[in-house]
Design an enzyme around this catalytic site. Sequence first.
Site, PDB file in Angstrom:
ATOM      1  N   TYR A 175      31.999  44.220   8.442  1.00  0.00           N
ATOM      2  CA  TYR A 175      31.042  44.824   9.354  1.00  0.00           C
ATOM      3  C   TYR A 175      31.377  46.302   9.579  1.00  0.00           C
ATOM      4  O   TYR A 175      32.369  46.810   9.073  1.00  0.00           O
ATOM      5  CB  TYR A 175      30.984  44.014  10.661  1.00  0.00           C
ATOM      6  CG  TYR A 175      30.512  42.592  10.413  1.00  0.00           C
ATOM      7  CD1 TYR A 175      29.360  42.339   9.672  1.00  0.00           C
ATOM      8  CD2 TYR A 175      31.234  41.497  10.890  1.00  0.00           C
ATOM      9  CE1 TYR A 175      28.924  41.042   9.412  1.00  0.00           C
ATOM     10  CE2 TYR A 175      30.802  40.190  10.643  1.00  0.00           C
ATOM     11  CZ  TYR A 175      29.655  39.969   9.901  1.00  0.00           C
ATOM     12  OH  TYR A 175      29.232  38.694   9.645  1.00  0.00           O
ATOM     13  N   ALA A 317      37.886  27.795  16.479  1.00  0.00           N
ATOM     14  CA  ALA A 317      36.437  27.655  16.425  1.00  0.00           C
ATOM     15  C   ALA A 317      36.166  26.198  16.094  1.00  0.00           C
ATOM     16  O   ALA A 317      35.782  25.407  16.956  1.00  0.00           O
ATOM     17  CB  ALA A 317      35.838  28.594  15.385  1.00  0.00           C
ATOM     18  N   CYS A 344      35.158  20.517   6.878  1.00  0.00           N
ATOM     19  CA  CYS A 344      34.074  20.401   5.886  1.00  0.00           C
ATOM     20  C   CYS A 344      33.087  21.570   5.952  1.00  0.00           C
ATOM     21  O   CYS A 344      32.308  21.787   5.022  1.00  0.00           O
ATOM     22  CB  CYS A 344      33.314  19.098   6.098  1.00  0.00           C
ATOM     23  SG  CYS A 344      32.501  19.004   7.720  1.00  0.00           S
ATOM     24  N   CYS A 359      27.825  19.108  13.632  1.00  0.00           N
ATOM     25  CA  CYS A 359      29.219  18.865  13.242  1.00  0.00           C
ATOM     26  C   CYS A 359      29.353  17.449  12.716  1.00  0.00           C
ATOM     27  O   CYS A 359      28.760  16.519  13.255  1.00  0.00           O
ATOM     28  CB  CYS A 359      30.126  19.077  14.453  1.00  0.00           C
ATOM     29  SG  CYS A 359      31.816  18.491  14.226  1.00  0.00           S
TER      30      CYS A 359
HETATM   31 FE1  SF4 Z   1      35.166  20.632  11.528  1.00  0.00          FE
HETATM   32 FE2  SF4 Z   1      32.899  19.650  12.465  1.00  0.00          FE
HETATM   33 FE3  SF4 Z   1      32.917  22.009  11.299  1.00  0.00          FE
HETATM   34 FE4  SF4 Z   1      33.323  19.813   9.816  1.00  0.00          FE
HETATM   35  S1  SF4 Z   1      31.477  20.348  10.934  1.00  0.00           S
HETATM   36  S2  SF4 Z   1      34.468  21.754   9.757  1.00  0.00           S
HETATM   37  S3  SF4 Z   1      34.409  18.556  11.277  1.00  0.00           S
HETATM   38  S4  SF4 Z   1      33.945  21.466  13.179  1.00  0.00           S
END
Ligand code: SF4
Length: 669
Positions: A175, A317, A344, A359
């Site tokens: 940035y 995060a 993931c 998520c």
């Molecule tokens: Fe982690 Fe959920 Fe993001 Fe997958 S979707 S990397 S489990 S925070």
Amino acid sequence: MPRDPRFDILFEPVQIGPVTAPNRFYQVPHCTGMGYRRPRSLAGLRGMKAEGGWGTVNTEYCSIHPSSDDEPYPSASLWDGADVEALAMTVDAIHEHGALAGVELWHGGAASANHYSREAPIGPVSRPAGVWDPVQTRAMDKQDIRELKRWHLEAALRAKEAGFDIVYVYACHWYLIRQFLLPSNRRNDEYGGSLENRARLLRELIEDTKEAVGDTCAIAVRFSASDGGPDDDQDTAEPREILELLADLPDLWDITVHDYTYEMGTSRFVPEAGLEATMSWVKSVTDKPVVSVGRFTSPETMLRLVRQGVVDLIGAARPSIADPFLPQKIAEGRDDEIRECIGCNICYTGDQTGTPIRCTQNPTMGEEWRKGWHPELMPSKGSDSSILIVGGGPAGLEAAVALGKRGYRVTLAEARKELGGRVSRESRLPGLAQWARVRDWRLNQIGKLKNVEFYLDSVVDEEQILEFKADHVVLATGARWRRDGLGRSHEDPVPGWDGSTVLTPDDIMDGAVPNGPVVVYDDDHYYMGGVVAEKLRREGFKVTLVTPANEVSTWTTHTEEQFRIQERILRLGISLVTGTSLAHIADGSVTLESIHTGEAGEIEAGSVVMTTSRTPQDDLYYSLVDRISITRVGDCLAPGTIATSVYSGHRYARELDSVVAAPVAFLRE
Ligand code: SF4
Ligand code: ADP
């Protein structure tokens, strides 16, 4: 169980300039796919993190001015008073639980093509802007730099007005401020050339922000500790010099690396605390508190990093997305209940596709406001119904846990000798071991629920379902990879598909050994084709990966993996054939056809692994639907990601015996 006193240190307050973080759990800025477009959803999400014990909760990157919009990626903004009002909702939601609220002021410079505002992009020099966008930046003159400083300052004042406690000067990633910091900034005025000149803008922005709002707000700087890659490929020389130059100027250093594929690398490529060595020198250079990230889910790792003086605050995060109540669980000695992030990056696909965050592990993520879902609380059952769940993959397991928490009597029957369905099977593929956490967390929860029982090695058929006489049946029987090649590129089966040489990813996961050389045909475009190719190559087979897309695993651009996957495929010596479809399968060879020119050619193939699409295992549904209450969830309903399966199982459980608004089952902004 009371918490282990060793972890007390994680709950100590930390002074950050004029404000005090109530503990060391610090949710660093992260995108949500909400930003300025969905302020109520955003407030609901951030407030939930604060409720779960995160002592500091930040917004996503927040544009300071229309000369930097990141559309189609949704960012927050502080362009005017309306934005102040909208973001104040987030601040209030965070403050309600005693946490500090931070905002990451942002100007993208050459990273933004400004599709929304249509302002000409700006940067230290004139160069291509955006992501493959056919536009360039206008090189900033001195007046532009003065304007930028004014915009930043005014945005900081608006942040203060909205009630924020921490205001960022964002000097990381690709940035604007980092564009000034880099050696490619060859301006010949006092803002370019020498390192001191390149760091001038950052210095001035920190000083101005401090002067404007530093009486009540802490000033944080987000900064890249390495111009190189991960721990084994560091280039910290210039970052160290810059940090030494500005060491004690801000109130907090938020340290990361600029390359997203490492900073937020998936578990397939980057382990927990994978950037530790890259960060570990920072505290020797500054007396100010330091926060950094590393997909931390283990309280032991957090403890070690604080004790060893690597960081003062545990930045997170993804761990805070997968479990907004992670701090509270550690505080209460319930570490075993942490819903651990599996790495993931499905959460990142929201931002990348311009849609609200979701998520894999936490189906309530993003649904806090629009559906009123809470990650830890379930409504009580609406009847005394008993429920039979058929299938123990992510959809069936999540339904069992969520229904169990509501108080229903639940029985789950699984055909195999283990629970987990696709996550158990896929977690044995290269790099995907952490995906088993989806199963493990749910198994742990089921162990605590007396009203949920499960049976393994139990293939359930129509008769048994009827005999069981459950009030409701949930069919979570999953999907199987197709053998005939139907998918995006083939409306009809690929000629020769029924020969003995054709295998599917299910066969490979069940232990089938192909004949080499192997052709992996990937018309699925997520991870499976690339992972199967990697597995077989590592086992010594000669492998060719053929895909109609123009790159391997193309959808993984959204999970920030595509570059790493292609790098791995090439380094392993897998032949990659792109823009090509599978035209015909013969004994010992296949015919490939260019999707662009139709030109055909034959290559040797002892086996073909067909990775194109999946067939839902829904026969039981069609034979029973007119006779009993039966509902399909997960891949059995519509094959998708693990995240869609978990969500589907959870949604069923939430909505059972309740009235759901139709046709739109959620609130809209
Ligand atoms: Fe982690 Fe959920 Fe993001 Fe997958 S979707 S990397 S489990 S925070
Ligand atoms: P999802 O992602 O929707 O949860 P999975 O494929 O991961 O789907 O899981 C489906 C599970 O259902 C698998 O573990 C499979 O063994 C199981 N299963 C399929 N058919 C039956 C059946 N008739 N009886 C019991 N279990 C079944």
